[in-house]
Write a protein that holds these residues in place. Sequence first.
Motif, PDB file in Angstrom:
ATOM      1  N   VAL A 104       0.428  -1.223   0.031  1.00  0.00           N
ATOM      2  CA  VAL A 104      -0.272   0.123   0.029  1.00  0.00           C
ATOM      3  C   VAL A 104       0.794   1.044   0.027  1.00  0.00           C
ATOM      4  N   SER A 105       0.520   2.316  -0.714  1.00  0.00           N
ATOM      5  CA  SER A 105       1.485   3.223  -1.028  1.00  0.00           C
ATOM      6  C   SER A 105       0.434   4.243  -0.248  1.00  0.00           C
ATOM      7  N   ILE A 106       0.291   5.211  -0.095  1.00  0.00           N
ATOM      8  CA  ILE A 106       0.136   6.449   0.810  1.00  0.00           C
ATOM      9  C   ILE A 106       0.608   7.966  -0.173  1.00  0.00           C
ATOM     10  N   ASP A 107      -0.428   8.263  -1.097  1.00  0.00           N
ATOM     11  CA  ASP A 107      -0.151   9.599  -1.724  1.00  0.00           C
ATOM     12  C   ASP A 107      -0.107  10.474  -1.169  1.00  0.00           C
ATOM     13  N   THR A 108       0.425  11.096  -0.602  1.00  0.00           N
ATOM     14  CA  THR A 108       0.352  12.502   0.279  1.00  0.00           C
ATOM     15  C   THR A 108       1.085  13.540   0.508  1.00  0.00           C
TER      16      THR A 108
ATOM     17  N   ILE B  31       5.677   5.426   0.492  1.00  0.00           N
ATOM     18  CA  ILE B  31       5.946   7.124   0.667  1.00  0.00           C
ATOM     19  C   ILE B  31       5.743   8.328  -0.929  1.00  0.00           C
ATOM     20  N   ASN B  32       4.282   8.210  -1.451  1.00  0.00           N
ATOM     21  CA  ASN B  32       4.202   9.038  -2.799  1.00  0.00           C
ATOM     22  C   ASN B  32       3.785  10.615  -2.614  1.00  0.00           C
ATOM     23  N   ASP B  33       4.840  10.898  -2.629  1.00  0.00           N
ATOM     24  CA  ASP B  33       4.541  12.405  -3.292  1.00  0.00           C
ATOM     25  C   ASP B  33       4.522  13.560  -3.944  1.00  0.00           C
ATOM     26  N   VAL B  34       3.546  14.112  -4.498  1.00  0.00           N
ATOM     27  CA  VAL B  34       4.251  14.977  -5.571  1.00  0.00           C
ATOM     28  C   VAL B  34       4.507  15.869  -5.596  1.00  0.00           C
ATOM     29  N   ARG B  35       4.434  16.376  -3.827  1.00  0.00           N
ATOM     30  CA  ARG B  35       5.597  17.973  -3.889  1.00  0.00           C
ATOM     31  C   ARG B  35       7.273  17.059  -2.972  1.00  0.00           C
TER      32      ARG B  35
END
Length: 279
Positions: free
Chosen positions: A95-99, A116-120
């Motif tokens: 499971v990945s958390i997009d935050t 951890i999947n972070d667009v920032r």
Amino acid sequence: MNILSPGTPLSLNRQDIQVMGILNVTPDSFSDGGQFASIDNALKQAEQMIEQGASIIDIGGESTRPGAADVLVEEELSRTIPVIKAIKQRFNINVSIDTSKAQVMAEAIAAGADLINDVRALQEPGCLEIVGQSSLPVCLMHMQGQPRTMQHNPQYQDLIGDIKQFFEQRIEDCHEHGIEKERIILDPGFGFGKTVEQNYRLLANLTCFDDFNMPILSGTSRKSMIGKLLERDIEQRLAGSLTTALLAVERGASIIRVHDVQETMDAIKILQITHQLTN
């Protein structure tokens, strides 16, 4: 090329291909907003994506579509954490958390998140520290500007060079906070502060990021770069999504983030067999 199946531990080997299924537990995501906001619906969708071959489920509680409004941390926690817990209890799946919020990252890690999947790219306060104190891998995405304004007028002196320079700085910052390069995944950020032409230039030159020797995540599924080029509404973008996914794999991407898991798995398997039988 080795396609990982559900239940396989998360891999940062660039030769392993992993399909990441998108699970937005938001009311306003651009493609599936509101469909999976309840835990029951989220579990059903997760189960379906796992059966179709996804080896990672990416859970997001805040839309990052162009013009999207900010979400308070309490609201994002209430959307995502119960879903992470429920999925980890029921399924053997990464499971990945997009935050982009440190508190959400911390509570997701405690709930059993694997990535951890972070667009920032860990630029928000406290994020580097939270990930540094964990042992989890992290995906750093490039975005010019912020979701609310990123598509107004994106400009670059050197598209590929500017993105590489951004990654170099973020990797250095990660290293200073105890995040080893072996834990880092890079996402060039298709659709995040790029014009249609810039997106396709980025796709065409994806091998330029091989220099980092890190896994590359590609997320083009159903995006406007497809819709605008082909003049297709969101529900008509499957062919474009599959084509861009295959082009990304051919150019070195090893994690493909998609809405349409089964169709993407089918396409990659065909690509895999042709690679295996090439003289």
